[in-house]
Scaffold this active site. Structure first.
Site, short mmCIF file in Angstrom:
data_model
loop_
_atom_site.label_atom_id
_atom_site.label_comp_id
_atom_site.label_asym_id
_atom_site.label_seq_id
_atom_site.Cartn_x
_atom_site.Cartn_y
_atom_site.Cartn_z
N PRO A 115 0.83 -1.21 0.00
CA PRO A 115 0.00 0.00 0.00
C PRO A 115 0.86 1.26 0.00
O PRO A 115 0.94 2.00 0.98
CB PRO A 115 -0.80 -0.14 1.30
CG PRO A 115 0.14 -0.86 2.22
CD PRO A 115 0.92 -1.81 1.35
N LYS A 116 1.51 1.52 -1.12
CA LYS A 116 2.51 2.59 -1.21
C LYS A 116 1.93 3.84 -1.86
O LYS A 116 1.18 3.75 -2.84
CB LYS A 116 3.72 2.11 -2.02
CG LYS A 116 4.50 0.97 -1.37
CD LYS A 116 5.66 0.54 -2.26
CE LYS A 116 6.45 -0.61 -1.67
NZ LYS A 116 7.31 -0.21 -0.58
#
Length: 265
Positions: A115-116
């Site tokens: 989840p960047k």
């Protein structure tokens, strides 16, 4: 370009010039600053997806400096990892990460489901203090500090901790906006050599932000902190649960291309 050529050469986008190369992805002198803190258990339960289970009301807030990584370059990352259990196996669920380099953002999201998001994390030593900061745009959302190298930790023990499984929620939308992929992914760090490990007194401040909500897991008490330098390889993953196939866990055997299905209930 012929149909078969597209099929056999496709790895990532753009087709003829992918944003990141194929792995493996080796990191040299990867530097961790990890602050573990106690938080609101109800907030954790709202965030951690089943079938993962919250084991205790704590969060690991991480600042990670990566000066030498194959394919991804020189960058820094920051975010939250939550200790969890999956079918009795202890590990960590990566809740959100912020970094300053496009290839690992693209590769992390497309390959594993990290989840960047794009932001401006930093990790550096300021005189006698290890300092980690995270800005989203011009807004400060996290500041962590620790006394620099106050007490040594057991490097072998820290390497074993890094080898524990990690879990991600990989979500890829379809062109109509529905979920095309929605999977719980497990991966491991491999070939780990911890070169040094230290601890010391620490503090952590998190600030509210609409698009970088690290403060939604509030700091109630700082429990511990550590500073590690390690060489390691980021291993590829396996799918342990498919949310689009209720009652079924699906995983692809590493390197075999064989899809295995098993009743998850």
């Amino acid at each position: 370009m012929k149909h078969d050529t597209v099929r056999t050469t496709a790895f990532a986008m753009p087709l003829t010039n992918p944003a990141f190369p194929p792995g493996p992805y080796r990191f040299i002198n990867r530097e961790y600053f990890i602050i573990q803190y106690r938080t609101d258990p109800d907030a954790l339960r709202r965030i951690v997806p089943a079938p993962l289970e919250v084991t205790e009301p704590v969060v690991n807030y991480e600042f990670i400096r990566m000066p030498d990584s194959t394919g991804f370059g020189d960058y820094t990352e920051s975010g939250q990892v939550i200790p969890v259990s999956y079918q009795g196996q202890a590990g960590g669920f990566t809740h959100q990460m912020f970094l300053n380099d496009h290839p690992p953002i693209a590769g992390g999201r497309e390959l594993w489901g990290f989840p960047k998001k794009l932001a401006q994390p930093k990790l550096a030593v300021e005189i006698d203090t290890l300092v980690g900061t995270l800005n989203y745009g011009s807004v400060r959302i996290a500041t962590g500090t620790m006394g620099y190298k106050h007490r040594a930790l057991d490097a072998a023990a820290e390497a074993r901790k890094l080898a524990a499984p990690n879990f991600l929620l990989k979500i890829i939308p379809h062109v109509d906006g529905t979920a095309r992929i929605c999977e719980l992914v497990r991966f491991h760090l491999e070939g780990i050599t911890v070169k040094c490990a230290w601890t010391g007194p620490a503090a952590l401040d998190l600030y509210s932000h609409a698009l970088a909500p690290v403060a939604e897991l509030p700091v109630l008490q700082v429990l511990s902190a550590k500073h590690l330098v390690a060489d390691l390889t980021l291993g590829l993953g396996t799918v342990v649960h498919d949310y689009l196939c209720p009652g079924t866990a699906r995983r692809r055997e590493a390197g075999s291309g064989i899809l295995i299905e098993a009743n998850a209930g």
